[in-house]
Design an enzyme around this catalytic site. Structure first.
Site, mmCIF file in Angstrom:
data_model
loop_
_atom_site.group_PDB
_atom_site.id
_atom_site.type_symbol
_atom_site.label_atom_id
_atom_site.label_comp_id
_atom_site.label_asym_id
_atom_site.label_seq_id
_atom_site.Cartn_x
_atom_site.Cartn_y
_atom_site.Cartn_z
ATOM 1 N N LEU A 33 0.914 -1.266 -0.052
ATOM 2 C CA LEU A 33 -0.049 -0.218 -0.018
ATOM 3 C C LEU A 33 0.958 1.293 -0.018
ATOM 4 O O LEU A 33 0.313 2.348 0.226
ATOM 5 C CB LEU A 33 -0.971 0.055 1.256
ATOM 6 C CG LEU A 33 -1.692 -1.121 1.224
ATOM 7 C CD1 LEU A 33 -2.949 -1.111 2.410
ATOM 8 C CD2 LEU A 33 -2.734 -1.168 -0.161
ATOM 9 N N TYR A 141 14.636 3.481 -14.493
ATOM 10 C CA TYR A 141 13.353 2.600 -14.237
ATOM 11 C C TYR A 141 13.466 1.619 -15.382
ATOM 12 O O TYR A 141 13.267 0.566 -15.379
ATOM 13 C CB TYR A 141 12.191 3.630 -14.723
ATOM 14 C CG TYR A 141 10.847 2.887 -14.926
ATOM 15 C CD1 TYR A 141 10.371 2.095 -14.005
ATOM 16 C CD2 TYR A 141 10.260 2.979 -16.267
ATOM 17 C CE1 TYR A 141 9.340 1.585 -14.272
ATOM 18 C CE2 TYR A 141 9.247 2.517 -16.320
ATOM 19 C CZ TYR A 141 8.765 1.624 -15.608
ATOM 20 O OH TYR A 141 7.584 0.751 -15.735
ATOM 21 N N ASP A 282 13.019 12.912 -25.225
ATOM 22 C CA ASP A 282 11.668 12.831 -25.832
ATOM 23 C C ASP A 282 11.521 12.365 -27.237
ATOM 24 O O ASP A 282 11.627 13.047 -28.287
ATOM 25 C CB ASP A 282 10.684 13.769 -25.686
ATOM 26 C CG ASP A 282 9.761 13.370 -24.395
ATOM 27 O OD1 ASP A 282 9.722 12.403 -23.795
ATOM 28 O OD2 ASP A 282 9.006 14.483 -24.175
HETATM 29 N N1 LIG Z 1 0.877 2.370 -15.685
HETATM 30 C C1 LIG Z 1 1.620 2.154 -16.711
HETATM 31 O O1 LIG Z 1 1.267 3.048 -17.831
HETATM 32 C C2 LIG Z 1 2.644 1.299 -16.947
HETATM 33 C C3 LIG Z 1 3.416 1.007 -18.073
HETATM 34 C C4 LIG Z 1 4.343 0.123 -18.363
HETATM 35 C C5 LIG Z 1 4.755 -0.702 -17.029
HETATM 36 N N2 LIG Z 1 4.095 -0.436 -16.004
HETATM 37 C C6 LIG Z 1 4.416 -1.355 -14.737
HETATM 38 O O2 LIG Z 1 3.163 -2.021 -14.248
HETATM 39 C C7 LIG Z 1 3.122 -2.114 -13.181
HETATM 40 C C8 LIG Z 1 1.863 -1.596 -12.238
HETATM 41 O O3 LIG Z 1 1.953 -0.045 -12.658
HETATM 42 P P1 LIG Z 1 0.635 0.763 -12.090
HETATM 43 O O4 LIG Z 1 0.512 2.126 -13.012
HETATM 44 O O5 LIG Z 1 -0.264 -0.030 -11.561
HETATM 45 O O6 LIG Z 1 1.466 1.253 -10.696
HETATM 46 P P2 LIG Z 1 0.764 1.425 -9.283
HETATM 47 O O7 LIG Z 1 2.043 2.452 -8.457
HETATM 48 O O8 LIG Z 1 -0.341 2.098 -9.291
HETATM 49 O O9 LIG Z 1 0.933 0.111 -8.691
HETATM 50 C C9 LIG Z 1 1.966 -0.666 -8.199
HETATM 51 C C10 LIG Z 1 1.677 -1.416 -6.801
HETATM 52 O O10 LIG Z 1 2.752 -1.963 -6.225
HETATM 53 C C11 LIG Z 1 2.839 -1.742 -4.866
HETATM 54 N N3 LIG Z 1 4.055 -1.843 -4.399
HETATM 55 C C12 LIG Z 1 5.192 -1.204 -4.989
HETATM 56 N N4 LIG Z 1 6.324 -1.733 -4.233
HETATM 57 C C13 LIG Z 1 6.036 -2.669 -3.478
HETATM 58 C C14 LIG Z 1 6.817 -3.699 -2.427
HETATM 59 N N5 LIG Z 1 7.797 -3.579 -2.385
HETATM 60 N N6 LIG Z 1 5.980 -4.683 -2.030
HETATM 61 C C15 LIG Z 1 4.553 -4.891 -2.259
HETATM 62 N N7 LIG Z 1 3.835 -3.705 -2.702
HETATM 63 C C16 LIG Z 1 4.627 -2.796 -3.364
HETATM 64 C C17 LIG Z 1 2.121 -0.456 -4.842
HETATM 65 O O11 LIG Z 1 1.697 -0.347 -3.442
HETATM 66 C C18 LIG Z 1 1.018 -0.301 -5.811
HETATM 67 O O12 LIG Z 1 -0.302 -0.702 -5.269
HETATM 68 C C19 LIG Z 1 4.642 -1.426 -12.678
HETATM 69 O O13 LIG Z 1 5.409 -2.557 -12.537
HETATM 70 C C20 LIG Z 1 4.839 -0.644 -13.922
HETATM 71 O O14 LIG Z 1 6.361 -0.466 -13.604
HETATM 72 C C21 LIG Z 1 3.022 0.450 -15.971
#
Ligand SMILES: NC(=O)c1ccc[n+]([C@@H]2O[C@H](COP(=O)([O-])OP(=O)(O)OC[C@H]3O[C@@H](n4cnc5c(N)ncnc54)[C@H](O)[C@@H]3O)[C@@H](O)[C@H]2O)c1
Length: 332
Positions: A33, A141, A282
Site C-alpha cells: 500500500l 526505471y 523525448d
Molecule cells: N501505468 C503504466 O502505464 C505502466 C506502463 C508500463 C509498465 N507498467 C508497470 O506496471 C506495473 C503497475 O503499474 P501501475 O501504474 O499500476 O502502478 P501503481 O503504482 O498504481 O501500482 C504498483 C503497486 O505496487 C505496490 N508496491 C510497490 N512496491 C511494493 C513492494 N515492495 N511490496 C509490495 N507492494 C509494492 C504499490 O503499493 C502499488 O499498489 C509496474 O510494475 C509498472 O512498472 C506500468
C-alpha cells in the site's frame, strides 16, 4: 488456479485482479500500500498487506493460500524519480523483486507473469518496436525492469521457473470500479481530465515541432482491461515455455494534441493548453507492435479506440470524485 497478484492494489493490478476473478481464477492480492489503495481490491480477492522484502510472509502466503502462479506488478515506475534516485528503483524493482523470485523457488511456485515496460528499448531506431529490437534503456526505471527480465532468464535456466515478460507503454482508461490515481500523476490522460475539471490550471505540451501529423509527440495507449486480459492469456503458456511479448496499439498511435482534442469532445469542457519546450530524450514517436502476442496467444484488444479509452477514464473519474465528496460530507 489461485494467483498471487503483487501490486494488486495499484492501478493496473486492481484491474488484473478483477479480470482474473471474472475468468474463474482465485486471487490473492499482495501489496504494501505504499502507492496502492485497499478499497480498489476486489472484495472476492484475498488481501495480504505485505512487502516484497518480507520473504517469510511471502513463503507463508505461498504455502497457506496454495498459490500456483504469480503476476508481478509491484514496482516503482516514475522515470524522472528513477533518474534522481536510482537507489530507490534498484532496491524495489530489482532487489525486492529477487526476494519474490527466491521465495517462489523455495516454495516451488514456478510460474510468473512480469509487468515489464517498453522503456527497456530506450529510444528505438525504428517504429513500431518489435521484441527483437535493441534493448538500450535510457533511465534507471527501464534498466531495473531489464535487470529483472534478465534475472528471469537465468532463474528459468537454473530453477526451471517459467515466465512471461510483458513490455508495454501507457496503460490508460478504467474499469467500472478501478481507475488511475497515481500520486504524483504523470500520465497524460488523467492529467488532461484534471485540467478539464480545473484541478490543474493547464496541460503543458512539450514541443509542437516534431515531424508528426500535427507536430506533437505520438504515443501508444492501451486500455487497462485489454492489458489485464493479456496478463491472463500469458499465464496459459507457462506450463510449457517462457516468452516475451510487446503490448501496444501497433497502429498510428495518438498524438498529444489528438488526446487533448478527444478529451474536450468527451467531456464537453475546454482544456487549457500551454506549449512548452521539447523535453530532452523525448522521441517523436513511440509505438509497440503487438503482432507476436496476437498471433501466438490470440490477444485482441477490445477497447483500443481513443474515444473509448477516454470515456472510460472520464466516467470513472467523475464517479470517484463523487464518492470522495460523499464520504467527506458523511465524515465531517
Ligand atoms: N501505468 C503504466 O502505464 C505502466 C506502463 C508500463 C509498465 N507498467 C508497470 O506496471 C506495473 C503497475 O503499474 P501501475 O501504474 O499500476 O502502478 P501503481 O503504482 O498504481 O501500482 C504498483 C503497486 O505496487 C505496490 N508496491 C510497490 N512496491 C511494493 C513492494 N515492495 N511490496 C509490495 N507492494 C509494492 C504499490 O503499493 C502499488 O499498489 C509496474 O510494475 C509498472 O512498472 C506500468
Amino acid at each position: 488456479m489461485r494467483i498471487l497478484v503483487t501490486g494488486g492494489a495499484g492501478y493496473i493490478g486492481s484491474v488484473v485482479a478483477e479480470e482474473l476473478l471474472k475468468s474463474g481464477h482465485a486471487v490473492t492480492v499482495y501489496d504494501n500500500l505504499v502507492k496502492g489503495h485497499k478499497q480498489v481490491v476486489a472484495p472476492e480477492a484475498e488481501f495480504v498487506e505485505g512487502d516484497l522484502n518480507d520473504s517469510d510472509l511471502l513463503k507463508r502466503v505461498f504455502r497457506n493460500s496454495e498459490i500456483e502462479a504469480v503476476i508481478h506488478l509491484a514496482a516503482y515506475s516514475l522515470v524522472g524519480e528513477s533518474v534522481q534516485n536510482p537507489a530507490k528503483y534498484y532496491e524495489n524493482n530489482v532487489s525486492a523483486g529477487l526476494k519474490l523470485l527466491n521465495a517462489m523457488v523455495a516454495s516451488e511456485v514456478r510460474k510468473i507473469v512480469f509487468s515489464s515496460t517498453a522503456a527497456v528499448y530506450g529510444e528505438p531506431e525504428k517504429q513500431p518496436i518489435t521484441e527483437n529490437d535493441k534493448l538500450q534503456p535510457t533511465n534507471p526505471y527501464g534498466e531495473t525492469k531489464l535487470a529483472f527480465e534478465n534475472a528471469l532468464r537465468w532463474y528459468e535456466n537454473a530453477y526451471d521457473l517459467k515466465y512471461a515478460s510483458l513490455r508495454y507503454f501507457n496503460a490508460a482508461g478504467a474499469s467500472k470500479r478501478c481507475g488511475e490515481m497515481h500520486e504524483p500523476e504523470t500520465h497524460l490522460i488523467p492529467l488532461v481530465l484534471q485540467a478539464a475539471l480545473g484541478k490543474i490550471p493547464f496541460i503543458e505540451v512539450f514541443g509542437e515541432d516534431y515531424h508528426t501529423r500535427d507536430g506533437t509527440c505520438v504515443r501508444d495507449y492501451i486500455h487497462v482491461i485489454d492489458l489485464a486480459r493479456a496478463h491472463i492469456l500469458a499465464l496459459d503458456i507457462l506450463d510449457e515455455r517462457s516468452a516475451i511479448y510487446n503490448l501496444g496499439c501497433g497502429g498510428a498511435g495518438y498524438t498529444v494534441r489528438e488526446v487533448v482534442d478527444m478529451a474536450e469532445e468527451v467531456t464537453g469542457l475546454e482544456i487549457p493548453v500551454r506549449i512548452g519546450e521539447r523535453r530532452a530524450g523525448d522521441p517523436a514517436v513511440l509505438i509497440a507492435a503487438s503482432d507476436k502476442i496476437k498471433s501466438e496467444l490470440g490477444w485482441q484488444p477490445e477497447y483500443q479506440e481513443l474515444r473509448v479509452i477516454i470515456e472510460s477514464a472520464w466516467t470513472w473519474l467523475r464517479n470517484h470524485l463523487q464518492k470522495a465528496r460523499a464520504s467527506h460530507t458523511t465524515s465531517s
